[in-house]
Design a protein around this motif. Sequence first.
Motif, PDB file in Angstrom:
ATOM      1  N   GLY A  98      -0.090  -8.311   2.791  1.00  0.00           N
ATOM      2  CA  GLY A  98       1.308  -8.656   2.566  1.00  0.00           C
ATOM      3  C   GLY A  98       2.248  -7.685   3.234  1.00  0.00           C
ATOM      4  N   GLY A  99       1.922  -6.396   3.175  1.00  0.00           N
ATOM      5  CA  GLY A  99       2.743  -5.395   3.846  1.00  0.00           C
ATOM      6  C   GLY A  99       2.778  -5.603   5.339  1.00  0.00           C
ATOM      7  N   TRP A 100       1.635  -5.940   5.921  1.00  0.00           N
ATOM      8  CA  TRP A 100       1.593  -6.190   7.370  1.00  0.00           C
ATOM      9  C   TRP A 100       2.524  -7.350   7.740  1.00  0.00           C
ATOM     10  CZ3 TRP A 100      -4.482  -6.564   7.506  1.00  0.00           C
ATOM     11  CH2 TRP A 100      -5.029  -5.313   7.223  1.00  0.00           C
ATOM     12  N   ILE A 101       2.487  -8.408   6.928  1.00  0.00           N
ATOM     13  CA  ILE A 101       3.260  -9.608   7.266  1.00  0.00           C
ATOM     14  C   ILE A 101       4.756  -9.369   7.120  1.00  0.00           C
ATOM     15  CG2 ILE A 101       3.753 -11.981   6.555  1.00  0.00           C
ATOM     16  CD1 ILE A 101       0.742 -12.254   5.898  1.00  0.00           C
ATOM     17  N   VAL A 102       5.180  -8.780   6.015  1.00  0.00           N
ATOM     18  CA  VAL A 102       6.623  -8.647   5.793  1.00  0.00           C
ATOM     19  C   VAL A 102       7.237  -7.532   6.627  1.00  0.00           C
ATOM     20  CG1 VAL A 102       6.465  -9.611   3.485  1.00  0.00           C
ATOM     21  CG2 VAL A 102       6.428  -7.118   3.765  1.00  0.00           C
ATOM     22  N   THR A 103       6.407  -6.679   7.258  1.00  0.00           N
ATOM     23  CA  THR A 103       6.941  -5.666   8.177  1.00  0.00           C
ATOM     24  C   THR A 103       6.608  -5.974   9.631  1.00  0.00           C
ATOM     25  OG1 THR A 103       4.979  -4.247   8.000  1.00  0.00           O
ATOM     26  CG2 THR A 103       6.777  -3.852   6.426  1.00  0.00           C
ATOM     27  N   ARG A 104       5.964  -7.109   9.887  1.00  0.00           N
ATOM     28  CA  ARG A 104       5.559  -7.502  11.249  1.00  0.00           C
ATOM     29  C   ARG A 104       4.782  -6.361  11.917  1.00  0.00           C
ATOM     30  NH1 ARG A 104      10.214 -10.185  14.650  1.00  0.00           N
ATOM     31  NH2 ARG A 104       8.367 -10.917  15.777  1.00  0.00           N
ATOM     32  N   ALA A 105       3.742  -5.931  11.234  1.00  0.00           N
ATOM     33  CA  ALA A 105       2.976  -4.760  11.659  1.00  0.00           C
ATOM     34  C   ALA A 105       2.234  -5.011  12.965  1.00  0.00           C
ATOM     35  CB  ALA A 105       1.967  -4.386  10.576  1.00  0.00           C
ATOM     36  N   GLY A 106       2.097  -3.954  13.751  1.00  0.00           N
ATOM     37  CA  GLY A 106       1.279  -3.993  14.953  1.00  0.00           C
ATOM     38  C   GLY A 106      -0.139  -3.568  14.630  1.00  0.00           C
ATOM     39  N   GLY A 107      -1.097  -4.137  15.327  1.00  0.00           N
ATOM     40  CA  GLY A 107      -2.495  -3.802  15.112  1.00  0.00           C
ATOM     41  C   GLY A 107      -3.090  -3.048  16.275  1.00  0.00           C
ATOM     42  N   HIS A 108      -4.436  -3.106  16.388  1.00  0.00           N
ATOM     43  CA  HIS A 108      -5.109  -2.305  17.411  1.00  0.00           C
ATOM     44  C   HIS A 108      -5.122  -2.973  18.776  1.00  0.00           C
ATOM     45  CE1 HIS A 108      -8.382  -5.141  16.807  1.00  0.00           C
ATOM     46  NE2 HIS A 108      -9.114  -4.562  17.730  1.00  0.00           N
ATOM     47  N   TYR A 109      -4.892  -4.279  18.838  1.00  0.00           N
ATOM     48  CA  TYR A 109      -4.900  -4.940  20.132  1.00  0.00           C
ATOM     49  C   TYR A 109      -3.700  -4.477  20.967  1.00  0.00           C
ATOM     50  CZ  TYR A 109      -8.514  -8.263  18.681  1.00  0.00           C
ATOM     51  OH  TYR A 109      -9.685  -8.841  18.264  1.00  0.00           O
ATOM     52  N   ALA A 110      -3.977  -3.997  22.156  1.00  0.00           N
ATOM     53  CA  ALA A 110      -2.906  -3.535  23.039  1.00  0.00           C
ATOM     54  C   ALA A 110      -2.224  -4.694  23.752  1.00  0.00           C
ATOM     55  CB  ALA A 110      -3.453  -2.555  24.075  1.00  0.00           C
ATOM     56  N   THR A 111      -2.915  -5.818  23.869  1.00  0.00           N
ATOM     57  CA  THR A 111      -2.361  -7.002  24.531  1.00  0.00           C
ATOM     58  C   THR A 111      -2.709  -8.240  23.709  1.00  0.00           C
ATOM     59  OG1 THR A 111      -4.333  -7.474  25.867  1.00  0.00           O
ATOM     60  CG2 THR A 111      -2.738  -5.933  26.794  1.00  0.00           C
ATOM     61  N   GLN A 112      -2.058  -9.320  23.995  1.00  0.00           N
ATOM     62  CA  GLN A 112      -2.320 -10.647  23.426  1.00  0.00           C
ATOM     63  C   GLN A 112      -2.018 -10.714  21.931  1.00  0.00           C
ATOM     64  OE1 GLN A 112      -6.269 -12.317  24.071  1.00  0.00           O
ATOM     65  NE2 GLN A 112      -5.384 -14.328  24.404  1.00  0.00           N
ATOM     66  N   GLY A 132       0.800  -1.212   0.000  1.00  0.00           N
ATOM     67  CA  GLY A 132       0.000   0.000   0.000  1.00  0.00           C
ATOM     68  C   GLY A 132       0.839   1.271   0.000  1.00  0.00           C
ATOM     69  N   GLY A 133       2.152   1.125   0.151  1.00  0.00           N
ATOM     70  CA  GLY A 133       3.030   2.294   0.119  1.00  0.00           C
ATOM     71  C   GLY A 133       2.990   3.142   1.364  1.00  0.00           C
ATOM     72  N   SER A 134       2.555   2.574   2.498  1.00  0.00           N
ATOM     73  CA  SER A 134       2.418   3.362   3.723  1.00  0.00           C
ATOM     74  C   SER A 134       3.664   3.319   4.599  1.00  0.00           C
ATOM     75  CB  SER A 134       1.205   2.874   4.530  1.00  0.00           C
ATOM     76  OG  SER A 134       1.355   1.516   4.896  1.00  0.00           O
ATOM     77  N   SER A 135       4.768   2.803   4.088  1.00  0.00           N
ATOM     78  CA  SER A 135       6.011   2.706   4.861  1.00  0.00           C
ATOM     79  C   SER A 135       6.435   4.065   5.403  1.00  0.00           C
ATOM     80  CB  SER A 135       7.130   2.149   3.989  1.00  0.00           C
ATOM     81  OG  SER A 135       8.387   2.274   4.619  1.00  0.00           O
ATOM     82  N   VAL A 136       6.854   4.088   6.679  1.00  0.00           N
ATOM     83  CA  VAL A 136       7.353   5.329   7.274  1.00  0.00           C
ATOM     84  C   VAL A 136       8.819   5.185   7.690  1.00  0.00           C
ATOM     85  CG1 VAL A 136       5.116   6.187   8.056  1.00  0.00           C
ATOM     86  CG2 VAL A 136       6.428   4.646   9.531  1.00  0.00           C
ATOM     87  N   CYS A 137       9.524   4.256   7.044  1.00  0.00           N
ATOM     88  CA  CYS A 137      10.930   4.041   7.415  1.00  0.00           C
ATOM     89  C   CYS A 137      11.819   3.815   6.205  1.00  0.00           C
ATOM     90  CB  CYS A 137      11.044   2.875   8.398  1.00  0.00           C
ATOM     91  SG  CYS A 137      10.370   1.329   7.770  1.00  0.00           S
ATOM     92  N   GLY A 138      11.413   4.328   5.039  1.00  0.00           N
ATOM     93  CA  GLY A 138      12.250   4.183   3.860  1.00  0.00           C
ATOM     94  C   GLY A 138      12.272   2.785   3.295  1.00  0.00           C
ATOM     95  N   GLY A 139      11.154   2.069   3.396  1.00  0.00           N
ATOM     96  CA  GLY A 139      11.139   0.671   2.985  1.00  0.00           C
ATOM     97  C   GLY A 139      10.790   0.415   1.538  1.00  0.00           C
ATOM     98  N   VAL A 140      10.284   1.439   0.801  1.00  0.00           N
ATOM     99  CA  VAL A 140       9.793   1.166  -0.554  1.00  0.00           C
ATOM    100  C   VAL A 140      10.414   2.075  -1.608  1.00  0.00           C
ATOM    101  CG1 VAL A 140       7.583   0.249   0.247  1.00  0.00           C
ATOM    102  CG2 VAL A 140       7.783   2.693  -0.243  1.00  0.00           C
ATOM    103  N   GLU A 141      11.396   2.880  -1.264  1.00  0.00           N
ATOM    104  CA  GLU A 141      11.953   3.775  -2.273  1.00  0.00           C
ATOM    105  C   GLU A 141      13.096   3.124  -3.039  1.00  0.00           C
ATOM    106  OE1 GLU A 141      14.892   7.029  -0.947  1.00  0.00           O
ATOM    107  OE2 GLU A 141      13.459   6.900   0.697  1.00  0.00           O
ATOM    108  N   ALA A 142      13.378   3.689  -4.208  1.00  0.00           N
ATOM    109  CA  ALA A 142      14.346   3.084  -5.130  1.00  0.00           C
ATOM    110  C   ALA A 142      15.772   3.530  -4.833  1.00  0.00           C
ATOM    111  CB  ALA A 142      13.962   3.435  -6.564  1.00  0.00           C
TER     112      ALA A 142
END
Length: 567
Positions: A209-223, A134-144
């Motif tokens: 796919g972006g969530w998986i390959v960046t080990r994204a965090g979601g809305h759950y604060a625990t578990q 989705g191109g939402s990277s905030v750490c320079g993960g998708v630029e050329a």
Amino acid sequence: MTDSTTLSRRAPRRFWGWGQADASLDTREQATVKTMVEQLEVPYVERAVPQVHEFRLPSPRVAAPKALVSVFSATPLDRLNHCVGKSYADLARMWLRAPPTPPDWVAFPDDEQAVVDILDWAQAHNVAVIPYGGGSSVCGGVEAAVGDSYAGVVSLDLERLNRVLEVDPISRAARIQAGALGPQLQTQLKPHGLALRHFPQSFEFSTLGGWIVTRAGGHYATQHTHIDDFVESTRLVTPNGILQTRRLPGSGAGPAPDRWVLGSEGTLGVLTEAWVRLQEPPCFRVSASVSFTDYFAGARCVRALAQSGLNPTNCRLLDPMETVFSGVGDGRFAILVLGFESSDHPLQAWMERALDLVRDHGGTFDADAVARSLAAQGGDEHRSGAAGAWRDAFLRMPYWRDPAVGLGLIMDTFETAITWDRFEAFYASVKADVGAAIERATGQEALLSCRLTHVYPDGPAPYFTLAARGAADGSVASALAAWRDIKQAANAAVIAHGGTITHHHAVGRDHRSGYEREVPALFRQMLAAAKQVADPQGIMNPGVLLDPLARQVGHSGILASSFRKLH
């Protein structure tokens, strides 16, 4: 059960900022941004937003493959949209009309075979490939930013691989293509009465796919804090073949292959689909907003909640300054946004026990508001009060940032995790170090806040927010230069004081230096060896996790621990 529905193409995106191209702020939000800007002593003026015709892009350096020309694009808008992600530096460079070198081509494969063909062509022609969700990277993960040793760069966009392919209602799991945006997979799962229930802030504009390959965090604060908790199996197309893992609820059979895919950030291959664990949507929800006069008393309360086994869905502690940034307080109190949800049972006992712990730690709350929430449980009461205001601000904050960046303000975040025994000293030290860096870079006192986004029995994930005037004249260029110094200081501070370089924002290029300090040198050699097997020509997202030139195991660049230049 199989679903072969193909969803429509994505709506046009704002290449210079967040969200849809036609997104706008309402009157209230415009007033919020104006107040925020003026508090930093910057005049609020309307500035013309970037337009595509203002950018002069170099011609592609390599010809598109004839057999795949129908899925390749070199339009200025496509190349600009795939030029960078959505970090502060990405947006600032767009406002300056000075983006980094764009990809030569953007490829939109229609199916997995097209992905295989693109990687085969790229290997044969020494073309770097940047997987793009989705191109939402905030750490320079998708630029050329791949250096000069490649003949060209292709951004491989998976937007057409967006279907829920199969649903297993008995095991509550689904096979989903990696390019499905959050709303797309949610829409397709709803008729089955199931949901993934993974909601990062970028949910609307990020992919499975972006969530998986960046080990994204979601809305759950625990578990269930990370996408890791929902992944059942993965399918990765690498330049050296396809890695398909077995679908299992759990296994003790050696090192897990899915763990090579999780967090790989496009360096080993292209994730095309995954089986993920699902849930029934919640029908019971309760919430409470709790105030603390002592921030560390609030943190100790959160620790008690995290160690209680109650597993609150929401357990976010905002320090006093963070309540101001979020518009839910005036800076006199810390606020805990506390909530529970369930698809199975009422939650009164859970909330009552949680509030016992709150009282034990000196927290105060509106008992009538909690009573209304407990009485409603299935309604929207959980979105009222401070909890609802925080949620609304959380989702809209990226839109507020766009005009502020154009006015030369620095608005950014960084996140980490630390064990409870070190948290109080860590919080104070990081704020002091980064605050001093902000003053050095901008000449003004820091506006720096923190909230705990996720909490574990052994520690929290502090998420820091900063706001500063980049330069008195409102220069975006000056602000960008100051941001670079501040970002380096933040990276150094979280590592020096014992935290992780990132809890859920990924490594990309911006966090490489901290990642190399955090993980053992031997492990980096192991990762480089795995990359050589999966990607022998080193074409996959060069510069992320590993150096672009690290094409042979043992190359000195693999173990280099230098501080990388940020953009």
